[in-house]
Design an enzyme around this catalytic site. Structure first.
Site, PDB file in Angstrom:
ATOM      1  N   GLU A   1     -13.315  20.948  46.811  1.00 47.04           N
ATOM      2  CA  GLU A   1     -14.715  20.604  46.272  1.00 47.04           C
ATOM      3  C   GLU A   1     -15.508  19.815  47.622  1.00 47.04           C
ATOM      4  O   GLU A   1     -16.564  20.095  47.519  1.00 47.04           O
ATOM      5  CB  GLU A   1     -14.563  19.546  45.105  1.00 47.04           C
TER       6      GLU A   1
ATOM      7  N   ASP B   1     -17.381  20.379  34.052  1.00 52.24           N
ATOM      8  CA  ASP B   1     -16.905  19.002  34.799  1.00 52.24           C
ATOM      9  C   ASP B   1     -17.135  17.788  33.992  1.00 52.24           C
ATOM     10  O   ASP B   1     -16.054  17.310  33.435  1.00 52.24           O
ATOM     11  CB  ASP B   1     -17.451  18.952  36.281  1.00 52.24           C
TER      12      ASP B   1
END
Length: 362
Positions: free
Chosen positions: A211, A300
């Protein structure tokens, strides 16, 4: 059918989310009430102001700043009542967004400040999930199934303990193990004993990787730790060269991830907020989808990103012109990648997802 997916039809389309954080999806009004109950001071006094504060604070472009917003949500999730309420409302909110199956993750080690044990924390969250599923069925007759992922914080030293906790509760609603937190300086290989324990117990796990830190994090998660899925994994694009004629050459790691069908838990809006990519339009989701990586769409943190699965899909439709068949493929990708037994995954695909999209496809 030429219309682009959107509106009410998209909201009711069956969805599957694999990467959704429990402490990142609270209702602002619930945070206010729970904070008042426990005496926690918040940065805003109304639900609208609080929602704006979370969204603006998370829009910094920094993963570290993004993670700071969780201080307030975690603070109100330290009691049985707080944990159960947040978990119950999570399920109800996901169901209202058309989600048929979800894997919701949280870090039990962050919820011990009021004297609860790790086991009790997990028990209260699972009770909340079951209460939410029952509430959805009673209110609408629809079914949503929610599995729990137990997360260990990668900067701490409790990953083996949390892995054991996940295995201990796997017949009671926990479907897998995860590690999360700032990637820089905290490589997944530091937690090898937890992953080896999980594999030895024939249990599933996913790893937040690729990420913010890039290919080294992905390589360790795949090659050393043997992850089943990649949490985000968006930086796998750094191992792909796109040529002027539109063709692409994959590096060894990208080829391996694609060949092994390792699922990518992509979270478009969050990836923009944390600076992993600049805009939705520049997100490598479409490139990865065209190259036939196993891409999945995820939220998320619904509060911090002010998002839902419907909004994530809408943003992808707007950026890349996806149709119903594309969204069906991404949803089936997610269901194939879920930490459920094969027959249960197949049942949801055949009985819920395909029939739901058949209606939309006309």
């Amino acid at each position: 059918m030429n219309e682009l997916p959107g509106g009410t039809r998209l909201r009711v389309a069956p969805k599957v989310v694999l990467h959704d954080h429990l402490d990142g999806g609270l209702r602002p009004e619930s945070i206010l009430q729970l904070a008042d109950d426990c005496g926690h001071r918040l940065p805003a006094d109304t639900a609208d102001e609080l929602a704006s504060w979370f969204r603006d604070s998370a829009d910094s472009g920094s993963l570290e700043r993004y993670l700071e917003t969780f201080e307030h949500t975690v603070a109100v999730m330290q009691t049985p009542e707080g944990l159960e309420r947040v978990a119950r409302e999570c399920v109800i909110d996901l169901a209202e967004d058309g989600v048929a199956y979800a894997e919701v993750r949280f870090a039990p080690e962050q919820h011990l400040e009021r004297g609860l044990s790790l086991d009790r924390v997990v028990e209260h969250v699972l009770e909340g999930f079951r209460a939410g599923e029952s509430a959805v069925a009673a209110a609408s007759g629809r079914r949503i199934r929610v599995g729990c992922l137990l997360t260990a914080m990668r900067h701490a030293a409790r990953s083996r303990e949390i892995a054991e906790l996940a295995v201990r509760f796997r017949d009671r609603g926990v479907v897998g193990f995860d590690i999360a937190g700032a990637e820089a300086g905290n490589p997944p290989s530091r937690h090898l004993d937890a992953f080896e324990y999980t594999r030895a117990a024939n249990a599933h796990f996913t790893i937040h990787a690729g990420e913010a830190f890039g290919l080294p994090s992905i390589h360790e998660a795949v090659a050393f730790c043997g992850t089943d899925r990649l949490g985000h994994g968006v930086r796998i694009v750094d191992d792909i060269t796109v040529h002027s004629d539109g063709t692409a050459t994959l590096g060894l790691l990208a080829n391996y991830v694609r060949d092994k069908r390792i699922p990518l838990e992509l979270c478009p809006s969050s990836n923009v907020q944390t600076g992993a990519v600049r805009t939705i339009e520049e997100h490598p989701f479409d490139l990865l989808a065209r190259l036939r990586f196993r891409v999945t769409v995820n939220t998320d943190n619904r509060l911090m990103s002010d998002t839902t699965m419907t909004r994530e899909m809408t943003r992808l439709v707007g950026a890349f012109g996806y149709g119903w068949s594309d969204l069906e493929r991404f949803t089936i990708n997610a269901m194939k990648s879920a930490f459920l037994p094969f027959d249960q995954r197949l049942e949801l695909i055949d009985d819920v997802i395909k029939p739901g999209y058949a209606v939309l496809l006309g």
